[in-house]
Scaffold this motif. Structure first.
Motif, PDB file in Angstrom:
ATOM      1  N   ARG A   1       0.783  -1.179   0.045  1.00 14.76           N
ATOM      2  CA  ARG A   1       0.014   0.068   0.123  1.00 14.76           C
ATOM      3  C   ARG A   1       0.860   1.410   0.065  1.00 14.76           C
ATOM      4  O   ARG A   1       1.984   1.371   0.671  1.00 14.76           O
TER       5      ARG A   1
ATOM      6  N   ARG B   1     -11.331   1.815  -7.350  1.00  9.80           N
ATOM      7  CA  ARG B   1     -12.182   0.891  -6.476  1.00  9.80           C
ATOM      8  C   ARG B   1     -12.791   1.797  -5.488  1.00  9.80           C
ATOM      9  O   ARG B   1     -12.133   2.553  -4.623  1.00  9.80           O
ATOM     10  N   ASN B   2     -14.063   1.520  -5.039  1.00  7.18           N
ATOM     11  CA  ASN B   2     -14.728   2.304  -3.975  1.00  7.18           C
ATOM     12  C   ASN B   2     -14.610   1.429  -2.749  1.00  7.18           C
ATOM     13  O   ASN B   2     -14.664   0.097  -2.581  1.00  7.18           O
ATOM     14  N   ASN B   3     -14.008   2.072  -1.697  1.00  6.25           N
ATOM     15  CA  ASN B   3     -13.879   1.412  -0.333  1.00  6.25           C
ATOM     16  C   ASN B   3     -14.515   1.818   0.714  1.00  6.25           C
ATOM     17  O   ASN B   3     -14.074   2.320   1.754  1.00  6.25           O
ATOM     18  N   ASP B   4     -15.958   2.077   0.701  1.00  4.00           N
ATOM     19  CA  ASP B   4     -16.722   2.469   1.714  1.00  4.00           C
ATOM     20  C   ASP B   4     -17.181   1.534   2.937  1.00  4.00           C
ATOM     21  O   ASP B   4     -16.709   0.281   2.717  1.00  4.00           O
ATOM     22  N   TYR B   5     -16.954   1.960   4.127  1.00  5.36           N
ATOM     23  CA  TYR B   5     -17.179   0.864   5.229  1.00  5.36           C
ATOM     24  C   TYR B   5     -17.718   1.791   6.405  1.00  5.36           C
ATOM     25  O   TYR B   5     -17.859   3.027   6.459  1.00  5.36           O
TER      26      TYR B   5
ATOM     27  N   TYR C   1     -16.105   7.056   3.540  1.00  2.95           N
ATOM     28  CA  TYR C   1     -16.065   6.949   2.145  1.00  2.95           C
ATOM     29  C   TYR C   1     -14.717   6.941   1.672  1.00  2.95           C
ATOM     30  O   TYR C   1     -13.830   7.991   2.004  1.00  2.95           O
ATOM     31  N   SER C   2     -14.093   6.120   0.695  1.00  2.35           N
ATOM     32  CA  SER C   2     -12.736   6.605   0.010  1.00  2.35           C
ATOM     33  C   SER C   2     -12.812   5.601  -1.087  1.00  2.35           C
ATOM     34  O   SER C   2     -13.639   4.689  -1.722  1.00  2.35           O
TER      35      SER C   2
ATOM     36  N   ASN D   1      -9.801   3.955  -3.851  1.00  6.05           N
ATOM     37  CA  ASN D   1      -8.359   3.708  -4.053  1.00  6.05           C
ATOM     38  C   ASN D   1      -8.216   3.019  -5.398  1.00  6.05           C
ATOM     39  O   ASN D   1      -9.000   2.777  -5.849  1.00  6.05           O
TER      40      ASN D   1
END
Length: 174
Positions: free
Chosen positions: A27, A78-82, A91-92, A94
């Motif tokens: 990363r 890519r959507n990396n919501d959690y 919301y992020s 990547n």
């Protein structure tokens, strides 16, 4: 497919880790300058983009890049919501890197800091299209080789024992 291509500088050293099954994942964050200056301040702003690379690409990034290095990344957005333990939604976005490459010269300077993306293998700078011409005479066939000539040429190269030793170790540098 949500393809993206970015060029910028690494914000920190890449973090290489292994999954429980032994797969390498790296990363890293890339600072990407915006094209235009802020109208109010006159300064150029940057966006900070989180990227991830897997397997050989991950090992490549961790080995050859460090904080401040220019880097070129192509991949999927890519959507990396959690949602965290407190019920707050985060919301992020990547980039999942498919391709990572060097930018600039060996001395660390970047030749085309904000040049538009050009797919690998094409150069539009200093390119003037030339009309195609048909050869006036047919091209001759390549010269034929004999086994004897090939052996003689190989002997002129010299001793390849060191090269064979490198290959037999299994630690090939390329």
């Amino acid at each position: 497919m949500n393809s993206i291509h970015i060029t910028g500088r690494l914000c920190a050293d890449p973090e290489l880790r292994q999954t429980t099954s032994g797969i390498a994942v790296c990363r890293f964050r890339v600072a990407v300058n915006r094209r235009f200056s802020n109208k109010q301040t006159g300064e150029r702003e940057a966006d900070f983009i989180t990227c991830a690379a897997w397997r050989n690409t991950a090992e490549f990034v961790s080995r050859y890049f460090q904080k401040g290095s220019w880097i070129e990344v192509s991949g999927e957005l890519r959507n990396n919501d959690y949602e965290d333990n407190n019920g707050v939604k985060h919301y992020s976005m990547n980039v999942l890197a498919d391709y990572v490459g060097f930018v600039g010269n060996k001395d660390g300077s970047q030749a085309a800091q904000n040049a538009p993306y050009q797919p690998q293998g094409t150069q539009t700078q200093n390119y003037t299209p030339q009309p195609q011409t048909i050869p006036k005479q047919p091209q001759s066939a390549p010269a034929t080789h004999t086994y004897q000539q090939d052996v003689q040429q190989a002997q002129q190269i010299g001793n390849l024992g060191d090269f064979e030793e490198i290959l037999s170790d299994g630690d090939v540098p390329f």
